[in-house]
Design a protein around this motif. Structure first.
Motif, PDB file in Angstrom:
ATOM      1  N   CYS A 101       0.808  -1.228   0.000  1.00 40.25           N
ATOM      2  CA  CYS A 101       0.000   0.000   0.000  1.00 40.25           C
ATOM      3  C   CYS A 101       0.840   1.276   0.000  1.00 40.25           C
ATOM      4  O   CYS A 101       0.315   2.362  -0.198  1.00 40.25           O
ATOM      5  N   GLY A 102       2.138   1.158   0.249  1.00 41.40           N
ATOM      6  CA  GLY A 102       3.006   2.333   0.235  1.00 41.40           C
ATOM      7  C   GLY A 102       3.097   3.075   1.543  1.00 41.40           C
ATOM      8  O   GLY A 102       3.801   4.081   1.641  1.00 41.40           O
ATOM      9  N   GLY A 136       8.581  -4.319   3.350  1.00 43.03           N
ATOM     10  CA  GLY A 136       7.799  -5.464   3.800  1.00 43.03           C
ATOM     11  C   GLY A 136       6.332  -5.198   3.565  1.00 43.03           C
ATOM     12  O   GLY A 136       5.963  -4.318   2.793  1.00 43.03           O
ATOM     13  N   ILE A 137       5.482  -5.947   4.266  1.00 40.67           N
ATOM     14  CA  ILE A 137       4.036  -5.788   4.146  1.00 40.67           C
ATOM     15  C   ILE A 137       3.494  -5.395   5.513  1.00 40.67           C
ATOM     16  O   ILE A 137       3.763  -6.076   6.505  1.00 40.67           O
ATOM     17  N   CYS A 138       2.770  -4.288   5.540  1.00 41.05           N
ATOM     18  CA  CYS A 138       2.259  -3.759   6.813  1.00 41.05           C
ATOM     19  C   CYS A 138       1.185  -4.680   7.392  1.00 41.05           C
ATOM     20  O   CYS A 138       0.664  -5.571   6.704  1.00 41.05           O
ATOM     21  N   SER A 142      -1.293  -7.334   5.499  1.00 34.74           N
ATOM     22  CA  SER A 142      -1.160  -8.750   5.868  1.00 34.74           C
ATOM     23  C   SER A 142      -2.500  -9.333   6.260  1.00 34.74           C
ATOM     24  O   SER A 142      -2.858 -10.435   5.844  1.00 34.74           O
ATOM     25  N   LYS A 143      -3.263  -8.568   7.058  1.00 34.09           N
ATOM     26  CA  LYS A 143      -4.599  -9.041   7.470  1.00 34.09           C
ATOM     27  C   LYS A 143      -5.499  -9.183   6.255  1.00 34.09           C
ATOM     28  O   LYS A 143      -6.261 -10.156   6.156  1.00 34.09           O
ATOM     29  N   ALA A 144      -5.446  -8.216   5.341  1.00 35.59           N
ATOM     30  CA  ALA A 144      -6.290  -8.295   4.130  1.00 35.59           C
ATOM     31  C   ALA A 144      -5.924  -9.508   3.298  1.00 35.59           C
ATOM     32  O   ALA A 144      -6.811 -10.180   2.752  1.00 35.59           O
ATOM     33  N   GLU A 145      -4.627  -9.797   3.194  1.00 36.95           N
ATOM     34  CA  GLU A 145      -4.194 -10.977   2.432  1.00 36.95           C
ATOM     35  C   GLU A 145      -4.681 -12.253   3.108  1.00 36.95           C
ATOM     36  O   GLU A 145      -5.141 -13.178   2.444  1.00 36.95           O
TER      37      GLU A 145
END
Length: 149
Positions: A101-102, A136-138, A142-145
């Motif tokens: 998401c940036g 990385g992934i926030c 991560s929750k959305a994935e």
């Protein structure tokens, strides 16, 4: 603080043979007053609110001058847009950037500061600054994935 930033900037302008102008000062003040990571376009929009006569090219060139004299530094996030943050009287910090998401988080690390100094000493450099980013992934992404699985 602003007066000192102006002094640094004006000294640099003299060094590179450029004139001190009110337009450049408006850009400097607008830039230093924000804590955001600004693209040239974003800074241009802020500057236009203060002086509608300042053009994009003047903002772009002034931002490069601010970077040359150490008042700004470029921060590259995942979106390919160059962003700048002011460095005047700012504690050295680093960035954690979400590649999804940036979003970004600034963090401080005395360990990284020590590594910079140690490496400089080892290679006989007097270090002046460094750039360190972690990608990385926030948590939200991560929750959305996880929910999409």
């Amino acid at each position: 603080m602003m007066r000192e930033a102006e002094d640094v900037f004006h000294k640099h302008l003299r060094k590179v043979g450029l004139k001190h102008t009110e337009q450049r000062d408006v850009i400097l003040r607008t830039f230093v007053e924000t804590r955001d990571h600004l693209s040239t376009d974003e800074l241009f929009r802020l500057v236009k609110k203060k002086d509608a006569g300042i053009g994009f090219t003047t903002v772009y060139r002034t931002l490069k001058l601010l970077t040359e004299c150490g008042l700004a530094s470029e921060v590259a996030f995942h979106d390919g847009v160059a962003r700048y943050e002011h460095q005047f009287y700012r504690r050295s910090h680093h960035h954690m950037v979400c590649t999804n998401c940036g979003s970004s988080v600034e963090f401080f690390s005395p360990e990284i500061e020590k590594v910079e100094k140690d490496i400089g000493k080892k290679h006989h450099y007097r270090t002046t600054r460094h750039s360190f980013q972690v990608f990385g992934i926030c948590e939200n992404c991560s929750k959305a994935e996880d929910n999409g699985r």
